[in-house]
Structures are given as C-alpha cells and as structure tokens.
Design a protein around this motif. Structure first.
Motif, PDB file in Angstrom:
ATOM      1  N   GLU A 156       0.834  -1.210   0.000  1.00 21.19           N
ATOM      2  CA  GLU A 156       0.000   0.000   0.000  1.00 21.19           C
ATOM      3  C   GLU A 156       0.866   1.257   0.000  1.00 21.19           C
ATOM      4  N   VAL A 157       1.920   1.249   0.811  1.00 22.73           N
ATOM      5  CA  VAL A 157       2.851   2.378   0.835  1.00 22.73           C
ATOM      6  C   VAL A 157       3.518   2.551  -0.529  1.00 22.73           C
ATOM      7  N   GLY A 158       3.990   1.448  -1.112  1.00 24.77           N
ATOM      8  CA  GLY A 158       4.659   1.515  -2.405  1.00 24.77           C
ATOM      9  C   GLY A 158       3.761   2.022  -3.511  1.00 24.77           C
ATOM     10  N   VAL A 159       2.529   1.515  -3.561  1.00 27.43           N
ATOM     11  CA  VAL A 159       1.592   1.931  -4.611  1.00 27.43           C
ATOM     12  C   VAL A 159       1.232   3.401  -4.451  1.00 27.43           C
ATOM     13  N   TYR A 160       1.012   3.835  -3.224  1.00 21.45           N
ATOM     14  CA  TYR A 160       0.682   5.253  -2.988  1.00 21.45           C
ATOM     15  C   TYR A 160       1.801   6.155  -3.491  1.00 21.45           C
ATOM     16  N   LEU A 161       3.043   5.822  -3.147  1.00 18.06           N
ATOM     17  CA  LEU A 161       4.172   6.653  -3.558  1.00 18.06           C
ATOM     18  C   LEU A 161       4.396   6.572  -5.067  1.00 18.06           C
ATOM     19  N   ALA A 162       4.219   5.376  -5.637  1.00 22.68           N
ATOM     20  CA  ALA A 162       4.386   5.215  -7.080  1.00 22.68           C
ATOM     21  C   ALA A 162       3.379   6.062  -7.846  1.00 22.68           C
ATOM     22  N   LYS A 163       2.127   6.051  -7.396  1.00 22.12           N
ATOM     23  CA  LYS A 163       1.097   6.862  -8.045  1.00 22.12           C
ATOM     24  C   LYS A 163       1.380   8.348  -7.864  1.00 22.12           C
ATOM     25  N   ALA A 164       1.945   8.716  -6.727  1.00 22.49           N
ATOM     26  CA  ALA A 164       2.288  10.126  -6.505  1.00 22.49           C
ATOM     27  C   ALA A 164       3.362  10.579  -7.486  1.00 22.49           C
ATOM     28  N   ILE A 165       4.309   9.694  -7.786  1.00 25.09           N
ATOM     29  CA  ILE A 165       5.341  10.015  -8.775  1.00 25.09           C
ATOM     30  C   ILE A 165       4.710  10.213 -10.149  1.00 25.09           C
ATOM     31  N   ALA A 166       3.849   9.286 -10.537  1.00 26.36           N
ATOM     32  CA  ALA A 166       3.209   9.387 -11.849  1.00 26.36           C
ATOM     33  C   ALA A 166       2.356  10.639 -11.960  1.00 26.36           C
TER      34      ALA A 166
END
Length: 404
Positions: free
Chosen positions: A263-273
């Motif tokens: 969940e942490v990884g996906v949240y940060l990944a989407k924030a980058i995109a």
C-alpha cells in the motif's frame, strides 16, 4: 474495513526513527537539499536498485552494504548532484559521506547513501562536510516532512505516507518518502524511495517483501521511458514495535505486513506518476485476462508508457486505437479477437470489434485528474496495473532547460 489506517509522520511515524532536512547549498536555488533518516537502534535493511550498467556511486555503495549483511542506522540523501558517471572520485566521495555520517552520529553501524541531480557532476564535498554535521544536529522525531522536502529536484510536490496497523496484538507502523517526476521508468526513475518500519522480520524475508513490492508498485510506473542511473528503493526495519519476529512468509502476519508495505509503495508510485514533469493527469491502466501477472503488468506498462497514448490523453483525444496498438506490441501474445478496451465507463472495443461511443463525452472524461483505462486480453487469471501520466508541451521545456 481496512486492516490499517493512514497516519501522519511519514518516515518518522514508525517507532524509533528520526529525520531531518536542511539546506547545504548543493542546489543553486537555495532550496533544501540534504536529508538524513536515522534509526535509534541498528535496523535490518533491504533494497532494490537500478539495473542500468551506468550507475551512480551510491547504488554500488549501497549494494556493498547490503551484501555485507551489516545492520544499518542511517540513510543520507543529497539533491543537486547525482554523483553518477563521476569515476573513482565519485566512489571516494560516497564512501566519505558514509564515514562522515558515522562520525557525526558517533556510530559504527552501516550507513546508506543516495544522490539525485545532474549526472556527471561531482558532489560538492566542501558543502557536504559541514552539511552532514548540520543535518545530524537537526534530527528530530518530527523531521520527516523536512526530509521529504530536501530530496526533491524537479518535483512540484513532496511525496510521503505512513500507515498504522495491528499485528500479533502490537501496533505496527510503516512510513515512506520518495522523489521523482521525470526520468521515470524504473527497472529494478530519477526515482528514490525510502521506507521505515518498526515490525520485527527475518532479514531474508524483509528483502523478499521489498523486492515484490517494488515489482508491484515502483516498477509499474513510467513517465518518460528513461531509467535513471540512481533508481533505488531502500527500506529499514528496526523491530521496535515489540511484535514477535515474522519468519514464515506464508503466515497471516507476513501477509498483512506485505500488504501494508505494498500500500505504501503503490501510494508513492502513483504520486510520482501524478507529478510527472509537465503532467496534467494520472493515467492508470489495468490489464486482465492475461496468462499470468507478469504478462498483464508488461502489457499495462507498455500502454501507459506509449508516447502516442500519453499524447492523446493530453490532447483529450479518445483515440483508443493507440491503446490497442500499444498492447499489441507489448511482447505478450494474445488473441486480438478477445481484446476489450474501456476508457473510464466508455466501451471502445469489445471482443476485438470497435464500439459506438459518445466521442465528446469521452473527450471530456480525459479532462479528469485521473484517467482509467481497462484492457482485457483473454480468459487468463493474470491481472496487472501500471501508472503514468500524459505527455505535455511542458515536459520538453522542463528537460530542455534542466541544466541551464
């Protein structure tokens, strides 16, 4: 209901961590540019790094730290110079930075280092030396936000999150910060991510979790197709929650912890995109019906990384043919007669045949801050999601002027 909740604090939310972010003068802008994350006690560390053969010194240094098996107490991050393609001097500077952190903190445990900025520029060691002393003195349990500010380059916003859950009757917290908005196409973009956790996990299992999370989050992001020399995800775990050590990968405790980490990884990944250079929207592509998850992820990332798809979204042009073409060249075979494409609620293709749709309404849909594309390629169990952004005029402007 979710088994966890979002809380404040990012990398200092977990028990036993401090952080700081200061201005050391590494950025010409005078913005914060040096961050330090420290665990009160030695922590196990895991990492995933760029697969580029042109790597920053910090990447090779951190791999060496992990291979040694030593526990880690600190991560130093500088912005301004990438310390990539800097030869032997760059390596010596990375080593010295770690030693300076050890001296400033009075520790012997391992230190990991990370850099971001212009490739081919040596670290400003005349500024790093006093800066490391200063950032160590600034450490606090409330310093996570300052650290998040100090690691960015072309980012327009900071990116951070923290989650809290209960495992084995103990409160577990995971926090993360990252930077990245251009040169994003991780192959483990410029992408740096740092995660802290206070659960107790066997070191090998922690590395396995971090590697899988990278595959399901950061490695599914693309802004411009350029993998960086400095890409890395580093995760510390200090076990200070008091929860029993997790050793069985198949246990409910391990599954929940990995779900929180994902969940942490996906949240940060989407924030980058979402913060892609010049971006006006986030594009989320979900592919189903593939033979397996890896195939679905490959198709999804090909679609979201297509310059033609990204340009069409920016132009609010519902040209779904570009989506079909990208899926077809992904390298994953599927029967085109089973291809289905949805743009939001609009059905563009069904079982390989084009469908009638309201073009104006579909164009208006592309004005949303998040554009969702759903593609089905067959009857398999494979499902995968990738994230990216549209391609605007500003992307060229930002990167044309990056060093000038």
């Amino acid at each position: 209901m979710s088994e966890w909740r979002e809380i404040s604090g990012n990398v200092t939310a977990a028990k036993g961590y401090k952080a700081a972010g200061i201005t050391a003068g590494l950025k010409p802008s005078g913005a914060p540019d040096l961050a330090l994350i420290v665990s009160d006690v030695p922590a196990i560390a895991a990492g995933v790094f760029t697969k580029s053969c042109v790597r920053a010194a910090c990447v090779d240094f951190n791999r060496q730290v992990l291979q040694s098996g030593v526990k880690v107490k600190a991560i130093l991050v500088n912005a301004g110079q990438a310390n990539a393609s800097t030869g032997e001097e760059g390596w010596r500077n990375a080593v010295e930075c770690a030693e300076l952190v050890q001296k400033a903190l009075g520790i012997e445990e391992g230190v990991m280092v990370a850099s971001t900025g212009v490739i081919g520029k040596q670290l400003r060691m005349d500024l790093m030396r006093p800066g490391i002393v200063k950032v160590a003195e600034a450490l606090s349990a409330e310093g996570g936000d300052n650290a998040a500010k100090a690691i960015v380059t072309t980012d327009t916003v900071t990116k951070s999150i923290a989650l809290e859950g209960t495992i084995s009757g103990h409160t577990i917290r995971i926090g993360g910060i990252c930077k990245g908005s251009g040169m994003i196409h991780p192959n483990m973009a410029t992408m740096l991510a740092f995660v802290t956790c206070d659960a107790a996990v066997a070191p090998a299992l922690w590395q396995d979790m971090v590697s899988r999370v990278a595959d399901n989050s950061f490695n599914q992001v693309t802004v411009d197709g350029d993998t960086s020399t400095n890409d890395m995800l580093v995760a510390l775990n200090n076990g200070q929650s008091g929860a029993p050590e997790i050793t069985d990968a198949a246990s409910p405790e391990a599954k929940q912890l990995e779900a929180m980490l994902t969940e942490v990884g996906v949240y940060l990944a989407k924030a980058i995109a979402r913060d892609g250079e010049g971006a006006t929207c986030l594009i989320e592509v979900t592919v189903s019906g593939a033979s397996d998850q890896a195939a679905a992820r490959q198709i999804a990332k090909t679609i979201v990384g297509s310059s033609l798809v990204k340009s069409a979204v920016f132009g609010r042009d519902p040209n779904w043919g570009r989506i079909a073409a990208a899926a077809g060249r992904s390298g994953v075979y599927f029967d085109q007669n089973k291809l289905n494409i949805h743009l939001g609620e609009f059905v563009m293709m069904a079982d390989g045949s084009p469908q009638d749709y309201d073009r104006n309404a579909a164009s208006n849909y592309l004005k949303n801050p998040t554009v969702q594309i759903a593609v089905s390629v067959g009857d398999g169990d494979g499902v995968g999601t990738a994230w990216g952004c549209d391609l605007s005029y500003d992307y060229v402007k930002i990167n044309a002027e990056y060093t000038t």
